[in-house]
Design an enzyme around this catalytic site. Structure first.
Site, PDB file in Angstrom:
ATOM      1  N   ASN A 262       0.819  -1.217   0.000  1.00  0.00           N
ATOM      2  CA  ASN A 262       0.000   0.000   0.000  1.00  0.00           C
ATOM      3  C   ASN A 262       0.854   1.270   0.000  1.00  0.00           C
ATOM      4  O   ASN A 262       0.613   2.191  -0.789  1.00  0.00           O
ATOM      5  CB  ASN A 262      -0.951   0.007   1.198  1.00  0.00           C
ATOM      6  CG  ASN A 262      -1.895  -1.179   1.178  1.00  0.00           C
ATOM      7  OD1 ASN A 262      -1.933  -1.917   0.192  1.00  0.00           O
ATOM      8  ND2 ASN A 262      -2.639  -1.376   2.244  1.00  0.00           N
TER       9      ASN A 262
ATOM     10  N   HIS B 243     -17.602  35.011 -32.091  1.00  0.00           N
ATOM     11  CA  HIS B 243     -18.741  34.221 -32.587  1.00  0.00           C
ATOM     12  C   HIS B 243     -18.439  33.613 -33.958  1.00  0.00           C
ATOM     13  O   HIS B 243     -19.351  33.354 -34.727  1.00  0.00           O
ATOM     14  CB  HIS B 243     -20.020  35.061 -32.681  1.00  0.00           C
ATOM     15  CG  HIS B 243     -20.294  35.894 -31.477  1.00  0.00           C
ATOM     16  ND1 HIS B 243     -21.114  35.490 -30.447  1.00  0.00           N
ATOM     17  CD2 HIS B 243     -19.820  37.114 -31.116  1.00  0.00           C
ATOM     18  CE1 HIS B 243     -21.155  36.435 -29.518  1.00  0.00           C
ATOM     19  NE2 HIS B 243     -20.369  37.432 -29.885  1.00  0.00           N
TER      20      HIS B 243
ATOM     21  N   SER C 129      -7.065  10.462 -48.256  1.00  0.00           N
ATOM     22  CA  SER C 129      -8.273   9.643 -48.230  1.00  0.00           C
ATOM     23  C   SER C 129      -8.043   8.397 -49.073  1.00  0.00           C
ATOM     24  O   SER C 129      -7.391   8.461 -50.119  1.00  0.00           O
ATOM     25  CB  SER C 129      -9.443  10.448 -48.803  1.00  0.00           C
ATOM     26  OG  SER C 129     -10.463   9.571 -49.239  1.00  0.00           O
TER      27      SER C 129
ATOM     28  N   LYS D  32      -7.775  14.515 -51.663  1.00  0.00           N
ATOM     29  CA  LYS D  32      -7.889  14.992 -50.292  1.00  0.00           C
ATOM     30  C   LYS D  32      -6.555  15.143 -49.581  1.00  0.00           C
ATOM     31  O   LYS D  32      -5.640  14.362 -49.743  1.00  0.00           O
ATOM     32  CB  LYS D  32      -8.750  14.027 -49.480  1.00  0.00           C
ATOM     33  CG  LYS D  32     -10.189  14.000 -49.927  1.00  0.00           C
ATOM     34  CD  LYS D  32     -10.957  15.161 -49.358  1.00  0.00           C
ATOM     35  CE  LYS D  32     -11.337  14.802 -47.934  1.00  0.00           C
ATOM     36  NZ  LYS D  32     -12.122  15.799 -47.296  1.00  0.00           N
TER      37      LYS D  32
ATOM     38  N   GLU E 225      -7.321  17.045 -35.862  1.00  0.00           N
ATOM     39  CA  GLU E 225      -8.610  16.454 -35.463  1.00  0.00           C
ATOM     40  C   GLU E 225      -8.441  15.456 -34.321  1.00  0.00           C
ATOM     41  O   GLU E 225      -9.236  15.410 -33.391  1.00  0.00           O
ATOM     42  CB  GLU E 225      -9.253  15.749 -36.660  1.00  0.00           C
ATOM     43  CG  GLU E 225      -9.738  16.722 -37.722  1.00  0.00           C
ATOM     44  CD  GLU E 225     -10.092  15.991 -39.009  1.00  0.00           C
ATOM     45  OE1 GLU E 225     -11.272  15.760 -39.249  1.00  0.00           O
ATOM     46  OE2 GLU E 225      -9.171  15.617 -39.762  1.00  0.00           O
TER      47      GLU E 225
ATOM     48  N   TYR F  22      -6.527   2.011   2.522  1.00  0.00           N
ATOM     49  CA  TYR F  22      -6.370   1.425   1.193  1.00  0.00           C
ATOM     50  C   TYR F  22      -7.545   0.518   0.857  1.00  0.00           C
ATOM     51  O   TYR F  22      -8.025  -0.250   1.696  1.00  0.00           O
ATOM     52  CB  TYR F  22      -5.060   0.624   1.098  1.00  0.00           C
ATOM     53  CG  TYR F  22      -4.889  -0.011  -0.273  1.00  0.00           C
ATOM     54  CD1 TYR F  22      -4.339   0.703  -1.325  1.00  0.00           C
ATOM     55  CD2 TYR F  22      -5.338  -1.309  -0.529  1.00  0.00           C
ATOM     56  CE1 TYR F  22      -4.224   0.149  -2.594  1.00  0.00           C
ATOM     57  CE2 TYR F  22      -5.227  -1.876  -1.787  1.00  0.00           C
ATOM     58  CZ  TYR F  22      -4.666  -1.133  -2.815  1.00  0.00           C
ATOM     59  OH  TYR F  22      -4.554  -1.680  -4.062  1.00  0.00           O
TER      60      TYR F  22
ATOM     61  N   LYS G 179      -4.304   3.678 -12.013  1.00  0.00           N
ATOM     62  CA  LYS G 179      -3.125   3.772 -12.879  1.00  0.00           C
ATOM     63  C   LYS G 179      -3.409   4.020 -14.348  1.00  0.00           C
ATOM     64  O   LYS G 179      -2.783   4.876 -14.978  1.00  0.00           O
ATOM     65  CB  LYS G 179      -2.289   2.505 -12.733  1.00  0.00           C
ATOM     66  CG  LYS G 179      -1.603   2.468 -11.404  1.00  0.00           C
ATOM     67  CD  LYS G 179      -1.001   1.128 -11.115  1.00  0.00           C
ATOM     68  CE  LYS G 179      -0.871   0.971  -9.626  1.00  0.00           C
ATOM     69  NZ  LYS G 179      -2.185   1.013  -8.913  1.00  0.00           N
TER      70      LYS G 179
HETATM   71  N1  ARG Z   1      -1.589  -3.645  -7.376  1.00  0.00           N
HETATM   72  C1  ARG Z   1      -2.000  -2.979  -6.186  1.00  0.00           C
HETATM   73  C2  ARG Z   1      -2.452  -1.555  -6.516  1.00  0.00           C
HETATM   74  O1  ARG Z   1      -2.132  -1.092  -7.540  1.00  0.00           O
HETATM   75  C3  ARG Z   1      -0.862  -2.922  -5.210  1.00  0.00           C
HETATM   76  C4  ARG Z   1      -1.301  -2.758  -3.798  1.00  0.00           C
HETATM   77  C5  ARG Z   1      -1.992  -3.992  -3.362  1.00  0.00           C
HETATM   78  N2  ARG Z   1      -2.307  -3.921  -1.976  1.00  0.00           N
HETATM   79  C6  ARG Z   1      -3.135  -4.794  -1.403  1.00  0.00           C
HETATM   80  N3  ARG Z   1      -3.373  -4.654  -0.151  1.00  0.00           N
HETATM   81  N4  ARG Z   1      -3.691  -5.784  -2.070  1.00  0.00           N
HETATM   82  O2  ARG Z   1      -3.138  -0.911  -5.767  1.00  0.00           O
END
Ligand code: ARG
Length: 467
Positions: free
Chosen positions: A110, A156, A277, A283, A290, A317, A325
């Site tokens: 954690n 505008h 295109s 084109k 875009e 946690y 992520k």
């Molecule tokens: N892969 C987990 C995450 O990204 C790592 C931490 C996991 N901790 C746990 N108590 N299972 O959060």
């Protein structure tokens, strides 16, 4: 595969659960940062007397070896390993034997993952700031080059007053400079160490956390361990900076897409930065702009996604946090790639100056406000002048005549306060040169803006180096 937490369990994990809970397929990107964190942790353990110096050396050598294996793509990273933290620890045990099992002393995944991700974030901020700085520099350079190029300015999306192209380009440079500041501020606020907080409550061991922070180049340590393992504000700040940046880029893209159209014809894209295109041979499309515009969708979504994951989460946690992520990776990749590609797009395109100037110069009524200001200079209240010129404008539109082509006699019919030769003195050139007050579109101002931007960039650079 045997789990790090296997002791308590009698059955092995269902393959479906293994596949569902793994994060190694995406958190492998944290590998170098995980090793960096572990290297610092080993030194903390030595300092706390939990490892001898010799043990410390062995672990450090092992971790260095793993760093090389990882860089060479030779570190086993299969999904059975759950996450990158486990993969690194496993590799360490393989290399140095049971001693490797001491690495996780006083540490939880954690506080480990929270630390790794912060180190990654610093890297991501660096990438975005580098790419953004280059784009701002290019915009400032182009602004200076085009400081006297005349074009219609729009509100505008209707022609409003003449501006200089340099002024228009510099406006985007200012937006993006604020974005660079936002990225750095996101990092400044995130510059604290979670490690040493354990799973949630802190650690029984005498860790010198400031020492660890210093080793990792972090400014402070989290003062509350529950906060340390559950806080994801830094990523929200980063995602928000990315969202605002992508929003700015999408606005710039929109202008460029419009200008590349036949209707505007204000620019010609470089072949290397345009696309064609598969069906229509003629084109030449602005796909780059875009896509930069379109990618705002995912970058905004990533911010909303993380906020939604965090909303209502109890302390401390929770596995939900593993979902932080991909949002961050995706926004970091997208915004940096957009900044880089936009820089190339801008640096290579060719502005069609004659078209722009002609659009401004041939417009019948673009100088209407300048004409009203002539009356203001004669002492007439602006409201009244607005009214008079409104009627002149209607007259010009009906006759398809430019304001600047009116005769003294014609102007006289609307108001006798127009000085002789008023219409002849009106010009797009003069209009922009008159916008001399700070912030106005005059070429001299635009040159000053370019200098200002350069100074801002130097400040950003200085702050960045201190990250
Ligand atoms: N892969 C987990 C995450 O990204 C790592 C931490 C996991 N901790 C746990 N108590 N299972 O959060």
């Amino acid at each position: 595969m045997k789990k790090t937490w296997g002791g308590r369990f009698q059955k092995s994990t269902h393959p479906q659960v293994e596949a569902f809970t793994e994060s190694i397929s995406f958190d492998r990107r944290l590998g170098p940062f995980d090793i960096e964190g572990s290297l610092a942790h080993v030194q903390t353990l030595v300092k706390a007397g939990l490892l001898t110096a010799a043990e410390g050396h062995k672990l450090i050598a092992g971790l260095q070896q793993i760093k090389k294996l990882l860089a060479a793509g030779k570190l086993p990273l299969d999904t059975g390993m759950e996450d990158i933290h486990t993969a690194v620890e496993r590799a360490l045990v393989r290399l140095v034997g049971p001693l490797g099992g001491k690495l996780h002393t006083g540490r939880s995944r954690n506080d480990q993952v929270a630390t790794d991700f912060r180190l990654y974030l610093r890297h991501a901020v660096g990438e975005a700031v580098r790419a953004g700085s280059r784009l701002v520099a290019t915009l400032a350079r182009l602004a200076l080059r085009e400081k006297s190029t005349l074009m219609p300015g729009y509100t505008h999306l209707q022609r409003a007053m003449p501006v200089t192209l340099g002024h228009h380009l510099a406006a985007y440079a200012f937006m993006l400079t604020r974005d660079l500041d936002r990225f750095l501020t996101a990092w400044d606020r995130a510059n604290a160490l979670p490690l040493g907080s354990g799973a949630l409550a802190g650690t029984n061991h005498p860790f010198d956390r400031l020492f660890t922070a210093k080793k990792l180049g972090l400014k402070s340590v989290f003062q509350n361990s529950l906060d340390a393992v559950s806080d994801r504000d830094a990523y929200v700040d980063f995602l928000s900076a990315a969202a605002v940046t992508q929003m700015h880029l999408s606005r710039l893209s929109e202008d460029l897409v419009l200008w590349a159209s036949h209707e505007f014809g204000f620019l010609e894209m470089d072949d290397a930065f345009a696309t064609g295109s598969s069906l229509m041979p003629q084109k030449k499309n602005p796909d780059v702009a875009e896509l930069v515009r379109g990618k705002a969708g995912r970058v905004f979504a990533n911010l909303m996604g993380l906020l939604t994951v965090l909303k209502g989460l109890p302390l401390a946690y929770n596995r939900d946090l593993q979902e932080d992520k991909e949002f961050v990776f995706d926004s970091a990749d997208t915004v940096t790639a957009s900044l880089k590609t936009m820089e190339g797009f801008l640096a290579t395109l060719r502005f069609n100056r004659e078209r722009m100037e002609r659009a401004a110069d041939r417009d019948l009524t673009l100088l209407a406000t300048d004409l009203a200001d002539v009356l203001v200079q004669q002492g007439m209240p602006f409201r009244k002048a607005h009214e008079v010129v409104g009627r002149v404008v209607r007259y010009c539109l009906e006759r398809e005549k430019r304001l600047q082509d009116l005769t003294d006699a014609e102007l006289d019919r609307f108001c006798r306060f127009f000085p002789k030769g008023t219409a002849r003195r009106l010009s797009v050139f003069r209009s922009v040169h008159q916008k001399k007050a700070v912030g106005g579109t005059s070429p001299k101002n635009v040159a000053q803006q370019a200098v200002f931007l350069k100074k801002e960039l130097a400040k950003i650079q200085k702050r960045f180096l201190k990250l």
